[in-house]
Enzyme design. Structure first.
Site, PDB file in Angstrom:
ATOM      1  N   GLY A  53       3.108 -10.551  -4.868  1.00  0.00           N
ATOM      2  CA  GLY A  53       3.558 -11.011  -6.173  1.00  0.00           C
ATOM      3  C   GLY A  53       2.654 -12.111  -6.692  1.00  0.00           C
ATOM      4  O   GLY A  53       1.684 -12.501  -6.040  1.00  0.00           O
TER       5      GLY A  53
ATOM      6  N   GLU B  26      -6.314 -14.583  -4.051  1.00  0.00           N
ATOM      7  CA  GLU B  26      -6.684 -13.578  -5.045  1.00  0.00           C
ATOM      8  C   GLU B  26      -6.710 -14.257  -6.410  1.00  0.00           C
ATOM      9  O   GLU B  26      -7.769 -14.608  -6.926  1.00  0.00           O
ATOM     10  CB  GLU B  26      -5.694 -12.418  -5.040  1.00  0.00           C
ATOM     11  CG  GLU B  26      -6.039 -11.317  -6.036  1.00  0.00           C
ATOM     12  CD  GLU B  26      -4.957 -10.245  -6.120  1.00  0.00           C
ATOM     13  OE1 GLU B  26      -5.243  -9.206  -6.740  1.00  0.00           O
ATOM     14  OE2 GLU B  26      -3.850 -10.450  -5.604  1.00  0.00           O
TER      15      GLU B  26
ATOM     16  N   HIS C 209      -4.857  -2.197   3.230  1.00  0.00           N
ATOM     17  CA  HIS C 209      -4.162  -2.812   2.085  1.00  0.00           C
ATOM     18  C   HIS C 209      -4.006  -1.771   0.981  1.00  0.00           C
ATOM     19  O   HIS C 209      -4.894  -1.573   0.155  1.00  0.00           O
ATOM     20  CB  HIS C 209      -4.957  -4.025   1.577  1.00  0.00           C
ATOM     21  CG  HIS C 209      -4.205  -4.887   0.617  1.00  0.00           C
ATOM     22  ND1 HIS C 209      -4.003  -6.234   0.837  1.00  0.00           N
ATOM     23  CD2 HIS C 209      -3.593  -4.618  -0.553  1.00  0.00           C
ATOM     24  CE1 HIS C 209      -3.305  -6.750  -0.172  1.00  0.00           C
ATOM     25  NE2 HIS C 209      -3.055  -5.770  -1.025  1.00  0.00           N
TER      26      HIS C 209
END
Length: 361
Positions: free
Chosen positions: A182, A212, A21
């Site tokens: 996003g 998140e 990531h």
């Protein structure tokens, strides 16, 4: 269990690591931003490279995912030509290799690089060419790296089907997966079901930013509605775990662990965006103890002022991790990579395990 021996940062840099990531537009060299900004006439907070690097970290260190994302206006602005994209990708591969990363999946959103009339395909081709060049230069420097590319669609936009088709179109040329990213709040992954269903029909891999800034519903939708292979971050899965001497897993947490769904955890970034209070309090410690498929990642190296080695060193200091744990995180990442099984196995058996066998001896 006896505590792991302490490990030095310099030795971590030399040890082989894997990264799943990492955002291309979040890892530029400050000096490169200054040079590219001058070429296109983009105004920066400062033209001093060292000061600019500090500005990015400070601006991103707000505790807000939305504020964190605002810093990308400057990096994306200088990545609008084929030459700039190629250079950024080339330097990315070199920088990761110099940090001891032997396998990396780097993601970017092609739709954000169209302001100077490039087509989506031209954007992807420029980035892939840069990764090829950077990997060749890294090999010449004695630090070989394999780079796979993920194409990202922005979750607040309406181009996910188009980007999914773009990813599949370039699957034999270096693109190994798809992602959406996003702001999570108000933009659930289920808005992009058509794209995910298309990718499944094409037998193509994808990960989803989930868990998140937003909680368990985001994770549940990413897995159960969209069929994600991995969770981008996924740190909020800890909300479904009841702490105690013997922690109790809720239905969703148990499912994620039982199915070995990889968590692309990014400790420093998670602290910056408020998903974790500190490195020492990051849920990665609990998730590792409970044997979730935990991986350690950078997210945005520029904004967090970090590298894979730095993330491993921070975890070593916070949780007493040694080489055994660093190897475990690294093999977890390789097992979860989006490249073919035989390639994953080769890197694990021929690169990672022999190196750690020496370190653990």
């Amino acid at each position: 269990m006896s505590p792991s021996p302490s490990i030095r940062y310099e030795d971590i840099v030399r040890a082989p690591k894997a990264l799943l990531h990492d955002h291309l537009d979040g890892g530029l060299r400050p000096a490169t931003i200054v040079e590219l900004a001058a070429e296109v006439g983009h105004e920066l907070p400062t033209t001093d490279a060292e000061a600019l690097g500090r500005w990015f970290v400070a601006a991103a260190d707000s505790g807000s995912l939305e504020r964190y994302l605002e810093t990308f206006a400057h990096t994306v602005a200088v990545m609008q030509t084929a030459g700039a994209l190629r250079r950024v990708a080339r330097e990315c591969a070199q920088d990761l290799a110099a940090d001891g990363v032997v396998y990396a999946e780097v993601r970017f959103a092609p739709e954000q690089h169209l302001e100077r009339d490039l087509t989506l395909d031209q954007v992807v081709e420029a980035v892939l060419a840069g990764f090829v060049e950077g990997s060749a230069l890294a090999a010449e420097a004695g630090t070989p790296i394999r780079v796979g590319t993920l194409l990202t669609a922005m979750r607040h936009a309406a181009r996910s089907q188009e980007i999914a088709e773009l990813a599949v179109r370039h699957r034999d040329h270096g693109v190994v997966g798809f992602d959406i990213a996003g702001a999570e709040a108000g933009f659930p992954p289920t808005r992009h079901l058509d794209a995910f269903e298309y990718l499944q029909r094409e037998n193509f891999h994808f990960t989803i930013h989930a868990g998140e800034a937003f909680g368990l519903p985001s994770i549940w939708q990413a897995i159960q509605w969209c069929g994600a292979d991995r969770l981008g971050h996924g740190v909020r899965i800890v909300d479904d775990i009841t702490p105690g001497p013997e922690p109790t897993l809720g239905r969703l947490a148990a499912y994620v662990r039982d199915k070995r769904i990889p968590l692309e955890l990014c400790p420093s970034s998670n602290v910056q965006t408020g998903a974790a209070a500190s490195i020492a309090e990051h849920p990665i410690g609990l998730l590792r103890d409970l044997r979730f498929r935990v991986t350690v990642n950078t997210d945005n190296r520029l904004m967090s002022g970090t590298s894979v080695s730095r993330e491993m060193a921070l975890l070593s200091d916070a949780f007493g991790y040694g080489w055994r744990e660093v190897q475990w995180f690294t093999i977890n990442a390789m097992k979860s990579a989006f490249i073919p099984f035989d390639e994953r196995l080769r890197i694990i058996d021929e690169v990672i395990k022999p190196a750690y066998a020496k370190l653990l001896a």
